[in-house]
Design an enzyme around this catalytic site. Structure first.
Site, PDB file in Angstrom:
ATOM      1  N   CYS A  99       0.824  -1.210   0.000  1.00 34.12           N
ATOM      2  CA  CYS A  99       0.000   0.000   0.000  1.00 34.12           C
ATOM      3  C   CYS A  99       0.858   1.260   0.000  1.00 34.12           C
ATOM      4  O   CYS A  99       2.042   1.228   0.311  1.00 34.12           O
ATOM      5  CB  CYS A  99      -0.994  -0.008   1.148  1.00 34.12           C
ATOM      6  SG  CYS A  99      -0.314   0.070   2.793  1.00 34.12           S
ATOM      7  N   CYS A 100       0.209   2.354  -0.365  1.00 37.10           N
ATOM      8  CA  CYS A 100       0.829   3.670  -0.432  1.00 37.10           C
ATOM      9  C   CYS A 100       1.936   3.643  -1.486  1.00 37.10           C
ATOM     10  O   CYS A 100       1.688   3.286  -2.620  1.00 37.10           O
ATOM     11  CB  CYS A 100       1.313   4.095   0.952  1.00 37.10           C
ATOM     12  SG  CYS A 100       1.704   5.856   1.087  1.00 37.10           S
ATOM     13  N   ILE A 101       3.174   3.962  -1.142  1.00 41.13           N
ATOM     14  CA  ILE A 101       4.276   3.976  -2.100  1.00 41.13           C
ATOM     15  C   ILE A 101       4.879   2.586  -2.301  1.00 41.13           C
ATOM     16  O   ILE A 101       5.615   2.356  -3.271  1.00 41.13           O
ATOM     17  CB  ILE A 101       5.366   5.004  -1.677  1.00 41.13           C
ATOM     18  CG1 ILE A 101       6.419   5.248  -2.782  1.00 41.13           C
ATOM     19  CG2 ILE A 101       6.060   4.563  -0.386  1.00 41.13           C
ATOM     20  CD1 ILE A 101       5.899   5.895  -4.020  1.00 41.13           C
ATOM     21  N   PRO A 103       3.907  -0.185  -3.603  1.00 45.32           N
ATOM     22  CA  PRO A 103       3.787  -0.875  -4.889  1.00 45.32           C
ATOM     23  C   PRO A 103       4.990  -0.658  -5.815  1.00 45.32           C
ATOM     24  O   PRO A 103       5.235  -1.478  -6.702  1.00 45.32           O
ATOM     25  CB  PRO A 103       2.503  -0.299  -5.489  1.00 45.32           C
ATOM     26  CG  PRO A 103       1.664  -0.009  -4.272  1.00 45.32           C
ATOM     27  CD  PRO A 103       2.663   0.545  -3.272  1.00 45.32           C
ATOM     28  N   THR A 162      -2.990  -0.951  -3.079  1.00 44.13           N
ATOM     29  CA  THR A 162      -3.918   0.157  -2.867  1.00 44.13           C
ATOM     30  C   THR A 162      -3.097   1.422  -2.648  1.00 44.13           C
ATOM     31  O   THR A 162      -1.958   1.356  -2.170  1.00 44.13           O
ATOM     32  CB  THR A 162      -4.883  -0.113  -1.691  1.00 44.13           C
ATOM     33  OG1 THR A 162      -5.905   0.894  -1.672  1.00 44.13           O
ATOM     34  CG2 THR A 162      -4.167  -0.114  -0.356  1.00 44.13           C
TER      35      THR A 162
END
Length: 189
Positions: A99-101, A103, A162
């Protein structure tokens, strides 16, 4: 459920009250133990065979310490223990949640995978880091546009992502998106 972090020096320490770096030095594992209330292990000790899935949180800690994205963007390097953990779960066909950065970790480690960091345009000022989507595409991966309360499932790679705080949104919407990511990871486990 167990929590892991690499035992490495933080890239920098930030005074979050002032929003500026300090001269202090901290270890990622020690700092993570403070946040996790002590129940944590060194990432080097994680064995994919002992778990059904792995989930990486996001934030500047990922962009600065788990990889060098904050400084080097798409030319970043990924911490060796982070890379080997992701590869071990992927090789075992076990789900990976990001999640957030975070990925971008998958984009660096698994060329051709599908991930989301939200939108590829700064829609209504809610996605100030939309250029990250372009960088992901430049790495040979497919960025899937999703709203903050959604997640994307790359079924072929068992990667669920996400955008979380990559979107300026109310906390309950970020919570909902992270919740869908966790649910989708558990479905794949």
């Amino acid at each position: 459920v167990k929590i892991f972090a690499p035992s490495i020096e933080q890239r920098d320490v930030v005074n979050h009250l002032k929003g500026s770096p300090t001269d202090e030095k901290r270890n990622v594992l020690v700092e993570s133990a403070r946040l996790a209330r002590g129940n944590i292990q060194d990432l080097a000790e994680l064995k994919a065979s002992e778990f059904d899935a792995v989930i990486f949180p996001g934030g500047f800690g990922v962009a600065k310490n788990l990889c060098s994205w904050a400084v080097d963007g798409k030319n970043c390097t990924v911490n060796e223990h982070v890379r080997s953990t992701l590869q071990a779960f992927h090789s075992a066909k076990k789900p990976i949640g990001l999640c957030c950065i975070s990925p971008v970790l998958a984009a660096k480690v698994f060329p051709g995978c599908e991930v989301t960091v939200g939108q590829d345009k700064n829609v209504d000022g809610r996605f100030p880091d939309a250029e990250t989507a372009s960088a992901i595409a430049e790495l040979g991966c497919k960025h899937i546009c999703k709203n903050v309360n959604e997640s994307h499932v790359d079924k072929a790679n068992k990667i669920v992502t996400t955008c979380a705080f990559m979107c300026k949104a109310p906390l309950h919407e970020i919570f909902d998106g992270i919740g869908t990511m966790v649910q989708e990871v558990l479905k794949l486990a």
